[in-house]
Design a protein around this motif. Structure first.
Motif, short mmCIF file in Angstrom:
data_model
loop_
_atom_site.label_atom_id
_atom_site.label_comp_id
_atom_site.label_asym_id
_atom_site.label_seq_id
_atom_site.Cartn_x
_atom_site.Cartn_y
_atom_site.Cartn_z
N VAL A 255 38.88 23.77 28.25
CA VAL A 255 39.94 24.53 27.83
C VAL A 255 40.23 24.08 26.42
O VAL A 255 41.05 22.63 27.22
N VAL A 256 40.05 24.63 25.28
CA VAL A 256 40.64 23.89 24.47
C VAL A 256 42.19 24.99 23.62
O VAL A 256 42.28 25.95 23.40
N VAL B 233 45.49 33.79 35.70
CA VAL B 233 45.55 32.82 35.05
C VAL B 233 43.89 32.47 35.73
O VAL B 233 43.19 32.34 34.42
N ARG B 234 43.23 32.79 37.07
CA ARG B 234 42.23 32.48 37.44
C ARG B 234 41.35 33.61 36.77
O ARG B 234 39.87 33.47 36.57
N PHE B 235 41.27 35.19 36.83
CA PHE B 235 40.65 35.85 35.75
C PHE B 235 40.48 35.57 34.85
O PHE B 235 39.07 35.30 33.63
N TYR B 236 41.61 35.42 33.91
CA TYR B 236 41.60 34.95 32.52
C TYR B 236 39.77 33.78 32.26
O TYR B 236 39.56 33.45 31.39
N GLY B 237 39.80 32.87 33.80
CA GLY B 237 38.95 31.36 33.33
C GLY B 237 37.69 31.51 33.24
O GLY B 237 37.32 31.38 33.16
N GLY C 224 29.73 26.80 31.53
CA GLY C 224 29.31 25.28 30.34
C GLY C 224 30.54 25.84 29.51
O GLY C 224 29.85 24.53 28.42
N SER C 225 30.65 26.74 28.69
CA SER C 225 31.19 27.20 27.61
C SER C 225 31.91 26.52 27.70
O SER C 225 33.66 26.08 28.53
N ASP C 226 33.06 26.28 26.48
CA ASP C 226 34.60 25.76 26.11
C ASP C 226 35.21 27.20 26.22
O ASP C 226 35.02 27.97 25.50
N ILE C 227 36.31 27.10 26.60
CA ILE C 227 36.85 28.08 26.11
C ILE C 227 38.34 27.88 25.25
O ILE C 227 39.25 27.07 25.63
N ARG C 228 38.78 28.60 24.46
CA ARG C 228 39.72 28.47 23.50
C ARG C 228 40.99 29.51 23.94
O ARG C 228 41.23 30.67 23.97
N PHE C 229 42.35 28.98 24.82
CA PHE C 229 43.37 29.56 25.14
C PHE C 229 43.44 30.88 24.15
O PHE C 229 44.26 30.12 23.18
N ASN C 230 43.96 31.27 24.77
CA ASN C 230 44.44 32.64 23.76
C ASN C 230 45.46 33.21 24.79
O ASN C 230 45.36 34.10 25.96
N VAL D 59 44.86 40.30 30.72
CA VAL D 59 44.15 40.63 32.10
C VAL D 59 44.99 41.26 33.56
O VAL D 59 45.09 41.11 33.93
N SER D 60 46.84 40.39 33.03
CA SER D 60 47.65 40.93 33.87
C SER D 60 47.61 42.21 34.12
O SER D 60 47.73 42.77 35.10
N LYS D 61 48.02 42.73 32.60
CA LYS D 61 47.53 44.57 32.64
C LYS D 61 46.10 44.68 33.58
O LYS D 61 46.30 46.08 34.56
N PHE D 62 45.05 44.45 33.84
CA PHE D 62 44.21 44.48 34.55
C PHE D 62 44.68 45.06 36.03
O PHE D 62 44.56 45.74 36.84
N ILE D 63 45.06 43.71 36.14
CA ILE D 63 45.59 43.70 37.53
C ILE D 63 46.38 44.33 37.91
O ILE D 63 46.27 44.70 39.08
N ASN D 64 46.88 45.02 37.87
CA ASN D 64 48.58 45.43 37.99
C ASN D 64 47.18 46.55 38.08
O ASN D 64 48.15 47.80 39.28
#
Length: 822
Positions: free
Chosen positions: A540-541, A570-574, A581-587, A594-599
């Protein structure tokens, strides 16, 4: 509306309140405790012990969340999961952090005092890491302090020492006085894989030497003039015609007057500098190799403090950097420097403290690895990697290994080397395995030397092991000590498999250390691969693509993100943000989405929780719309299962989210609301109950499929509606959702038609419940027409589009048009 009261009573999903309540239930129920008597096949996960020297940033939180997804999916797939939590509490990172925090040097305080200060930090940070684990809903067998294992505990260190004693007696470990990478700040030998490289530039000097026999000048290019007093040989390439006449002659060093032999050697590069090369003790690993090959006696002029020794009296006591400066000035004043220029260079530095690395000779213990490389290459090909391209990371490292592994360190906080040396003959005496030994303070468990029989006394070894000596046994400790209690019968059962542990999850940066050394140790100790699977993640970069760094101020605390958006987000975002195997650019904006979807998922569940649960299928008459959504669900559940099986959680995350939000909530739920309420009694009882049945069926199976990724909200929903934990359920099977899928070919058209009708009304600023007098719709959708009419308020439908007046057509694509008359 008053006839149907939702079972889910909270207005919205509040992770700050509800997650803690759910996690407490899991702990009280010991929901994820390992039970070897369950009768299920045991699946073992070698959890990476996180270093407890500093709190996690988002990279650690997301990485370990996905390891938890492996455990949760496999548990739902029918396995008994051995999945301990652990903390790595040995080695340089702990010591460096302690020195920084307390502003001390390890060697300037009593050893016992330093160890206690290390433990103070370890306990504080360990608690912080475990708190993040709880906030993220990890399903380790236990997160209680007494039941997580720690690599500095007596039981763990005893295991490490026992393997050392075994391999030493088998001749796999030996002591040798040879040059190695040395950090002058950490004051210890470090392995090749503990070196980083810092790009920069240095001055490349062309320096004039003299050939003794001919008097001619010999120009040598070097960036390290301070090592001229340590030259052992001067070499040129055997194919270099310019220097064939110098074979066997002698070079006189400038300013120091030492006589050095000149020899041909293939290591010299004709294209570098003048093609002549000085070989010193020690400038780099190439120097080390040549000294060994030619059996040269090294003149070591740099000590363990990084200072010039009294072998060069004029510059004795100077730090290397200052000595370089003064020796270069002396050479220049003597007219020995012909030319100098800046040149780019990658500087080797200690990966822990970033100090420049030197090459120093000193006695250390070595574990053989060169002899095992062919077999490790075989393991690399037979072991399954997720994702497959990560196999090459290990293969590339295997291709670079050229020396055995130096395993002893001149540090304090680690597992001690269990050796006492006879004061008479200096022979190393090893105890029997099975106890934890601290030779630096303990008396030996024997009275006389095992070699000479003298009882003149012993000196205990002061060194500790490289931290990877401990960590490379984590898979063995995992299957031997569930809940930190030794279980020999379980160990014998699991060690009889073709591999020691099922899966090794790790980040890509420790493939060359943790994975490599663990595979080596599994081969040496049990003659089998340590793992069946290797799961390797990216990083995570930050927005610039750089790894998060606390020192650079780019690190983001997972606690802050969890407080804002919840652990599931946080889990779902990751999981969803990048393929495995790919890097994640944190946004953070995407995390907020994502939190809106969970709601949204909770709100869908709350809506349908008002309807009765129908278990008896004889009470229902499934309608085409029901069969359609169940068929779509069966399809995405299978897609999700395939993703889970290859441990690529982006596949289930994106597939299930798209279905839940775009298909189920936006289309099916809206289609069947009229039938589910049946306020006008226009539907038969079995048709109404079919809507109830289908709504609940989809939510049941959807929460199960989502559960490995978002465990909190799915358990809140499942417990609230269906009165048990979703995490006790089996992963859904497509044929148990619907025996024969139907109408999936209509999905694209159906979603397109619905969206077009909504847009038609919205563009005219009409309420979505505005009745439609007549609608011309594609004939393929007529099996769903009853629910479509209820959804859109369509009073009449026509199967053809003949006689449509200009301006009444909504063009969806070249093949499909609809006509609406309001």
């Amino acid at each position: 509306m008053s006839d149907f009261v939702p079972k889910l009573t909270e207005k919205t999903y509040d992770p700050q309140k509800q997650d803690l309540m759910i996690f407490k239930k899991w702990q009280d129920e010991r929901l994820f405790a390992f039970n070897k008597s369950s009768g299920k096949t045991i699946f073992t996960i070698d959890t990476p012990p996180p270093y407890a020297n500093a709190p996690w940033h988002m990279g650690g939180a997301i990485h370990y969340s996905q390891i938890d997804m492996i455990a949760r999916y496999k548990r739902m797939a029918g396995f008994e999961i051995l999945f301990p939590m652990c903390l790595d509490r040995n080695g340089l990172p702990i010591e460096v952090q302690t020195e920084k925090k307390f502003k001390i040097s390890m060697h300037d305080v009593p050893r016992e005092d330093f160890l206690n200060k290390c433990k103070q930090i370890l306990d504080e940070v360990g608690d912080m890491i475990l708190d993040v684990c709880r906030l993220l809903g990890f399903s380790n067998n236990s997160l209680e302090w007494a039941e997580i294992y720690k690599t500095d505990e007596v039981q763990y260190r005893t295991l490490t020492q026992a393997t050392f004693i075994k391999l030493f007696k088998e001749g796999q470990i030996y002591e040798d006085d040879r040059p190695n990478n040395y950090c002058t700040r950490c004051k210890t030998t470090i392995a090749d894989n503990e070196i980083d490289y810092k790009s920069g530039s240095h001055i490349l000097y062309d320096i004039r030497f003299t050939v003794k026999e001919t008097g001619e000048d010999l120009i040598i290019s070097t960036s390290r003039p301070e090592l001229i007093p340590a030259i052992g040989v001067v070499i040129y390439n055997p194919k270099d015609e310019r220097y064939q006449h110098l074979k066997g002659k002698t070079a006189i060093t400038p300013a120091f007057g030492d006589e050095i032999p000149i020899l041909p050697h293939h290591y010299a590069k004709m294209e570098f500098g003048t093609g002549i090369m000085m070989v010193c003790a020690y400038g780099d690993s190439g120097d080390v190799q040549i000294f060994r090959e030619l059996k040269l006696n090294p003149k070591t002029i740099i000590d363990t403090d990084g200072k010039i020794t009294d072998k060069v009296p004029e510059f004795a006591g100077l730090k290397v950097k200052e000595a370089k400066k003064q020796i270069a000035e002396k050479l220049e004043q003597g007219g020995h420097i012909v030319e100098k220029a800046d040149a780019p260079h990658n500087f080797p530095i200690c990966s822990r403290c970033k100090t420049s690395v030197e090459f120093l000779a000193m006695p250390e213990y070595y574990l053989k690895q060169i002899d095992y490389l062919p077999k490790l290459h075989e393991y690399a090909q037979s072991m399954q990697f997720f994702p497959p391209f990560m196999r090459q990371v290990w293969v590339d490292w295997l291709n670079t290994v050229s020396i055995d592994w130096p395993i002893s360190r001149r540090r304090y906080y680690g597992t001690e080397v269990p050796v006492w040396y006879c004061k008479g003959c200096k022979h190393p005496n090893l105890p029997e395995p099975g106890n934890y030994y601290q030779p630096w303070k303990d008396d030996p468990p024997f009275d006389s030397c095992q070699n000479c029989g003298n009882n003149e006394g012993f000196e205990g070894d002061l060194r500790t092991f490289d931290t990877w000596m401990d960590s490379s046994l984590s898979e063995i400790y995992t299957i031997m000590h569930p809940h930190n209690k030794k279980d020999q019968s379980l160990f014998e059962e699991l060690i009889s498999r073709p591999y020691i542990c099922d899966v090794r999850p790790s980040a890509k940066d420790i493939v060359r250390t943790w994975l490599h050394y663990t595979m080596l140790r599994g081969l040496q100790l049990y003659d089998k691969p340590a793992f069946k699977y290797a799961w390797i993640s990216g990083f995570v970069v930050d927005k610039n693509g750089e790894k998060f760094s606390k020192s650079a101020g780019s690190a983001i605390k997972p606690e802050d993100m969890i407080e804002k958006y919840g652990g599931d987000a946080v889990r779902f975002y990751g999981a969803a943000e990048a393929s495995h195997g790919s890097d994640i650019r944190f946004n953070q904006q995407r995390l907020q989405g994502v939190s809106k979807f969970i709601n949204k998922l909770y709100n869908i569940a709350k809506f349908l929780s008002r309807f009765p649960i129908i278990e008896d299928e004889s009470e229902i008459s499934l309608q085409p719309a029901d069969e359609w959504i169940l068929s779509e669900l069966a399809k995405v559940v299978e897609e999700a299962r395939i993703g889970y099986e290859i441990f690529d959680f982006q596949i289930p995350a994106k597939t299930l989210r798209n279905f839940a939000w775009e298909t189920f909530a936006s289309h099916y739920v809206e289609m069947v609301k009229g039938r589910a309420y049946n306020r006008t009694d226009s539907y038969k009882e079995k048709e109404q109950k079919a809507a109830w049945y289908t709504l609940h069926k989809v939510m049941k199976e959807l929460t199960k499929a989502f559960a490995p990724i978002i465990p909190f909200v799915t358990d809140l929903i499942y417990r609230g509606i269906y009165s048990s934990s979703v995490h006790l359920q089996a992963f859904p099977k497509p044929n148990e959702i619907i025996k024969k899928p139907k109408f999936t070919g209509l999905t694209s058209l159906l979603l397109e038609i619905n969206s077009a009708i909504w847009k038609y009304k919205k563009d005219r600023k009409l309420p979505l419940n505005t009745p439609i007098k007549k609608a011309y719709l594609p004939e393929e959708l007529f099996p769903l027409m009853s629910d479509l009419q209820s959804m859109h308020g369509i009073e009449n439908t026509v199967k053809n589009i003949e006689g449509i007046k200009e301006g009444e057509i909504i063009n969806l694509n070249e093949e499909t048009s609809i006509n609406l008359k309001l």
